[in-house]
Design a protein around this motif. Structure first.
Motif, PDB file in Angstrom:
ATOM      1  N   ASN A  89       4.478   6.672  -8.487  1.00 60.89           N
ATOM      2  CA  ASN A  89       4.501   8.033  -7.736  1.00 60.89           C
ATOM      3  C   ASN A  89       5.542   7.845  -6.510  1.00 60.89           C
ATOM      4  O   ASN A  89       5.128   7.877  -5.355  1.00 60.89           O
ATOM      5  CB  ASN A  89       2.957   8.341  -7.229  1.00 60.89           C
ATOM      6  N   LEU A 144      -5.854   5.296  -6.248  1.00 61.18           N
ATOM      7  CA  LEU A 144      -5.099   6.253  -6.814  1.00 61.18           C
ATOM      8  C   LEU A 144      -4.886   5.456  -8.430  1.00 61.18           C
ATOM      9  O   LEU A 144      -4.636   6.007  -9.312  1.00 61.18           O
ATOM     10  CB  LEU A 144      -4.110   6.814  -6.288  1.00 61.18           C
ATOM     11  N   ASN A 145      -4.312   4.405  -8.006  1.00 61.90           N
ATOM     12  CA  ASN A 145      -3.910   3.441  -9.245  1.00 61.90           C
ATOM     13  C   ASN A 145      -4.831   2.832  -9.996  1.00 61.90           C
ATOM     14  O   ASN A 145      -4.950   3.230 -11.244  1.00 61.90           O
ATOM     15  CB  ASN A 145      -3.096   2.096  -8.609  1.00 61.90           C
ATOM     16  N   GLN A 165      -6.214   4.145  -0.350  1.00 64.90           N
ATOM     17  CA  GLN A 165      -5.689   5.149  -0.957  1.00 64.90           C
ATOM     18  C   GLN A 165      -5.173   5.230  -2.357  1.00 64.90           C
ATOM     19  O   GLN A 165      -5.461   5.596  -3.408  1.00 64.90           O
ATOM     20  CB  GLN A 165      -5.249   6.663   0.059  1.00 64.90           C
ATOM     21  N   GLN A 166      -3.910   4.623  -2.035  1.00 64.78           N
ATOM     22  CA  GLN A 166      -2.900   4.287  -3.005  1.00 64.78           C
ATOM     23  C   GLN A 166      -3.477   3.460  -4.064  1.00 64.78           C
ATOM     24  O   GLN A 166      -3.382   3.621  -5.359  1.00 64.78           O
ATOM     25  CB  GLN A 166      -1.761   3.679  -2.673  1.00 64.78           C
ATOM     26  N   GLU A 167      -4.461   2.463  -3.556  1.00 68.81           N
ATOM     27  CA  GLU A 167      -4.681   1.602  -4.655  1.00 68.81           C
ATOM     28  C   GLU A 167      -5.918   2.357  -5.564  1.00 68.81           C
ATOM     29  O   GLU A 167      -6.246   2.013  -6.766  1.00 68.81           O
ATOM     30  CB  GLU A 167      -5.534   0.427  -3.805  1.00 68.81           C
ATOM     31  N   ASP A 213       5.124  10.572  -3.411  1.00 67.20           N
ATOM     32  CA  ASP A 213       4.064  10.493  -2.520  1.00 67.20           C
ATOM     33  C   ASP A 213       3.530   8.985  -2.429  1.00 67.20           C
ATOM     34  O   ASP A 213       2.496   8.903  -1.923  1.00 67.20           O
ATOM     35  CB  ASP A 213       3.028  11.310  -2.746  1.00 67.20           C
ATOM     36  N   PHE A 214       4.465   7.969  -2.493  1.00 64.81           N
ATOM     37  CA  PHE A 214       4.049   6.666  -2.174  1.00 64.81           C
ATOM     38  C   PHE A 214       3.841   6.607  -1.065  1.00 64.81           C
ATOM     39  O   PHE A 214       4.457   7.038  -0.105  1.00 64.81           O
ATOM     40  CB  PHE A 214       5.021   5.835  -2.877  1.00 64.81           C
ATOM     41  N   PRO A 215       2.749   5.788  -0.181  1.00 65.67           N
ATOM     42  CA  PRO A 215       2.690   5.509   1.290  1.00 65.67           C
ATOM     43  C   PRO A 215       3.711   4.773   1.801  1.00 65.67           C
ATOM     44  O   PRO A 215       3.529   3.593   1.544  1.00 65.67           O
ATOM     45  CB  PRO A 215       1.217   5.319   1.256  1.00 65.67           C
ATOM     46  N   ASP A 246       0.977  -1.525  -2.455  1.00 63.18           N
ATOM     47  CA  ASP A 246      -0.073  -0.197  -2.049  1.00 63.18           C
ATOM     48  C   ASP A 246       0.672   0.357  -0.957  1.00 63.18           C
ATOM     49  O   ASP A 246       0.325   1.451  -0.559  1.00 63.18           O
ATOM     50  CB  ASP A 246      -1.254  -0.699  -1.708  1.00 63.18           C
ATOM     51  N   CYS A 247       1.485  -0.335  -0.039  1.00 62.31           N
ATOM     52  CA  CYS A 247       1.962   0.332   1.035  1.00 62.31           C
ATOM     53  C   CYS A 247       3.060  -0.377   1.419  1.00 62.31           C
ATOM     54  O   CYS A 247       3.235  -1.623   1.120  1.00 62.31           O
ATOM     55  CB  CYS A 247       0.886   0.579   2.013  1.00 62.31           C
TER      56      CYS A 247
END
Lengths: 214, 584
Positions: free
Chosen positions: A114, A185-186, A181-183, A117-119, A82-83
């Motif tokens: 992504n 989003l997923n 955030q990424q999670e 814009d992957f963190p 996720d990061c």
């Protein structure tokens, strides 16, 4: 444990050998620094629970080996991250210059949906050292790396000292926030499946071909 | 070991070896007993008298070095243990003579300048351990090898260490007595205050048992070197190490850059590597610890000598530990032996040997600890790894176990356990690595805190948590194995233990060959591995068609994966005997 509703977030720490990846992780998770850390062989992870915006998350931080050849041992655990934390050593210019290779390596191996814009975040470690030992005109070089180049590394940057516990907490709180955030989003992108447990630790060793392409 | 040593050759014809037949199946490295063995001893050039503390058995022959020294190019032995055992002694003896004396003389002539590069004055770290010394150590902050007793890595304190060590002292003293008796019986060393013996008894069941119970610490360096075939290696390469050191002095390249980063984090908890750990010793940034310099020289020289390996992290641990027990030249050759024979290609640029050995280990877990395989043979998300994917999608656990092999347990197990395992590895060969790894895995599984064994997983999330916990458990558990005897007894005892002693070197070698073959096939064909057998495979298939079916029947491997390879016929029969039924 039975009602585990906390979100599991998976974080990968990358960077050249000896920049202090293990120390950063130990300082953040166990609040200690030791000169005894030995070179990491293979991979290791620690978990730490923390609260981000009233949400309890469990951060699973993967510490990796820095020497290049260890990449062949399987980097399948990058998947579902996720990061990604890219580390360099403020006294070692090469480790700074290698950041973009680490980023590329991660994107190739993790197969994230992504990549644009992957963190990622960048951590410059060892700021406790004597000023004279630091990379000359570091700020300028950093600017070059983060802004100017094509595919630059325009990511949040934290300068830390794992030894003196400077900024480590802050950096990883940001990691957690970005990962969350990424999670989410997923999670949103597969709303039809109620499997939010799935991605955080998906360790498919599917890359048969790349896995053997040593 | 001093550099201006007197070298003598001791040749023991193979047919005069004394070990029992039984030891053959246990020890591939037995072979080295039959080869030319070089004994080093301080003396003058002219003194070619037979080695003094040797009592030759009738028929044994002493040959002075300079007459028959072998210098054939048998040096590049990139082969596994099995090949070693097939190597004919004639390769060693049937060579032209003469070069050796030149090499020897040359190296001696150039010694003065080289002495400034190699530090011969590093005092031996391990003092002969009398009862008094051992007891005095209980008042020391450092253990008998110079490691700090309190360690955050192994969560040990001075108190916990002393508690264990005071119980271990009697074992050390008993072992020393037994070794002295054994040595005396072979006419090798008779008194406890005699100089450290250079030569050790030939391999036998009795010696093997004694080795498994531990070599006296102060003899370790010499005994490892002797049993692993160090003399034979050194003999063929007189002066080579010094020359490489001279050539690589001050060299800077990609390898040395990495080496520099690892030097100070190899054993930062050992007083020989970090003298300022000792109270009253000031850190002197201008003066480097002699051990650090020696570590740098050996690693740099090795990177130069084996460019296909260069420098790989974890080699620093191997050399670091060797240096506590022997001179840097010997440590160098031991590293060569380790990387050529014991764990070949494990440190090579693509770590192919790691993939091979982890494949073998996973197959062994699959066969011999099927219950554990059913737990770990999954990816973290729970995808069950099909048997025929063992080699292509290794389970996450291999991220943990790879390090066991690469560093041969240094930093994985507490130091005494590592040393006891090294005793066995250098005597018995690489099978010991597999046997002990299996023992540790089994020990983990039997532990009450092992997540997978106690809980019936209720839902997906809990199962996943279990899998993560299992990974961490197996990662951390070995650090708590402070009692080496427990571990080793569990490994070998058939009753009250796991009895992994049945896993022979031959079986490991065949399994390694199998895995390596499959991997190269997968590499070249990228998935289309079905069909297409090589001639030799076809031949071996025809020779064992019946057995072949049986293998597939028992293990359910895909035919294409298993085709023509019968490495595990032995496993099959052992398992049948053991379980009386087919393993699931």
């Amino acid at each position: 444990m039975s009602a585990r509703k906390k979100t599991l977030l998976k974080v990968i720490v990358l960077g050249d050998l000896g920049v202090g990846k293990t120390s950063l992780m130990q300082q953040f998770v166990n609040k200690k620094f030791s000169h005894q850390y030995k070179a990491t062989i293979g991979a290791d992870f620690l978990t730490k629970d923390l609260t981000i915006d009233n949400k309890t998350v469990s951060l699973q931080i993967w510490d990796t080996a820095g020497q290049e050849r260890f990449q062949s041992l399987g980097v399948a655990f990058y998947r579902g991250a996720d990061c990604c934390v890219l580390c360099y050593d403020v006294t070692n210019e090469k480790s700074l210059n290698n950041l973009s290779s680490w980023k590329d390596e991660f994107l190739v191996q993790s197969n994230v949906s992504n990549p644009q814009d992957f963190p990622f975040i960048i951590i410059g470690n060892k700021i406790d050292v004597d000023e004279s030992k630091k990379i000359p005109s570091l700020q300028k070089k950093l600017l070059n790396i983060t802004n100017n180049q094509l595919g630059g590394l325009n990511y949040p940057l934290f300068e830390t000292s794992a030894k003196d516990s400077i900024n480590v907490e802050t950096a990883f709180e940001n990691v957690a926030r970005m990962a969350l955030q990424q999670e989410e989003l997923n999670g949103a992108s597969r709303n039809d499946m109620n499997d939010d447990y799935h991605d955080a630790i998906n360790i498919h060793l599917e890359n048969d071909n790349s896995g053997c392409a040593c | 070991m001093q550099q201006d040593t007197k070298l003598k050759l001791l040749q023991v014809p193979a047919h005069q070896r004394t070990e029992s037949d039984a030891s053959h199946s246990y020890s591939v490295l037995d072979y080295y007993d039959s080869e030319t063995i070089l004994i080093s001893e301080v003396g003058s050039d002219e003194n070619l008298e037979p080695f003094v503390n040797l009592q030759p058995k009738s028929g044994e022959m002493f040959v002075p070095l300079l007459g028959t020294q072998n210098t054939s190019r048998v040096t590049n032995m990139d082969m596994r243990d099995s090949n070693e055992s097939q190597m004919d002694t004639s390769m060693i003896t049937n060579v032209s003579l003469g070069d050796a004396s030149t090499i020897t003389r040359n190296s001696r002539r150039s010694l003065p300048s080289l002495n400034s590069l190699i530090d011969p004055n590093i005092p031996p770290c391990i003092q002969p351990l009398t009862e008094l010394r051992l007891k005095q150590n209980l008042d020391d902050k450092f253990d008998i090898y110079g490691f700090k007793k309190d360690s955050s890595l192994f969560t040990s304190t001075v108190e916990s260490h002393n508690e264990w060590f005071s119980e271990y002292i009697p074992h050390l003293l008993t072992q020393k007595k037994k070794w002295l008796v054994l040595m005396k019986a072979h006419g090798l060393a008779s008194r406890s205050d005699a100089p450290l013996p250079l030569r050790y008894p030939p391999k036998s069941e009795k010696v093997k048992k004694l080795v498994r119970r531990g070599i006296p610490p102060e003899w370790r360096g010499n005994a490892w070197f002797f049993y692993a075939g160090g003399y034979e290696k050194l003999n063929k390469n007189i002066g080579v190490y010094e020359k490489i050191v001279a050539d690589t002095a001050g060299m800077q390249n990609k390898d040395t850059e990495v080496i520099e980063r690892d030097l100070h984090r190899t054993f930062p908890d050992n007083k020989y590597f970090k003298p300022e750990l000792v109270e009253g010793v000031a850190a002197d940034s201008n003066k480097e610890a002699p051990m650090i310099s020696a570590l740098r020289r050996v690693l740099t020289a090795f990177a130069q000598f084996k460019p296909q390996i260069g420098y790989c992290q974890s080699l620093n641990f191997l050399v670091g530990l060797l240096l506590l027990f022997m001179s840097e030249e010997r440590a160098f050759w031991m590293l060569v032996i380790i990387t050529e024979r014991i764990i070949p290609q494990v440190h090579s640029a693509n770590l192919e040997g790691v993939h091979t050995d982890q494949g073998v280990l996973m197959i062994c877990i699959h066969e011999y600890i099927p219950k554990l395989w059913s737990i770990i043979g999954k990816s973290f998300d729970g995808t069950v790894l099909k048997d025929d994917k063992i080699l292509t999608r290794p389970p996450p656990l291999t991220l943990v176990t790879s390090a066991w092999f690469m560093s041969m347990f240094v930093g994985i197990l507490p130091i005494e356990s590592v040393l006891r395992i090294w005793d066995i590895i250098f005597y018995e060969g690489s099978k010991a690595l597999f046997r002990l790894s299996l023992t540790i895995c089994r020990l983990c599984m039997d532990h009450p805190n092992f997540a997978g064994s106690t809980r019936d997983s209720r839902n997906m999330e809990e199962q996943e948590t279990d899998r993560i916990e299992i990974f961490q458990f197996i990662q951390n558990f070995p650090k708590s194995i402070t009692d080496p005897s427990l571990l080793i007894n569990l490994c070998f005892k058939k009753i009250g233990g796991y009895g992994f002693g049945f896993l022979s070197q031959d079986e490991i070698n065949r399994c390694r060959e199998f895995v390596a073959q499959q991997r190269s096939r997968l590499r070249t064909k990228k998935g289309s591995i079905a069909g297409q057998l090589s001639d030799s495979e076809r031949a071996s298939l025809q020779g064992s068609a019946k057995m072949d079916d049986e293998i597939h029947d028992v293990y359910g491997f895909q035919r294409s994966i298993m085709s023509g390879v019968a490495w595990n016929m032995h496993i099959s029969s052992v398992m049948k005997k053991k379980l009386g039924k087919r393993p699931e």
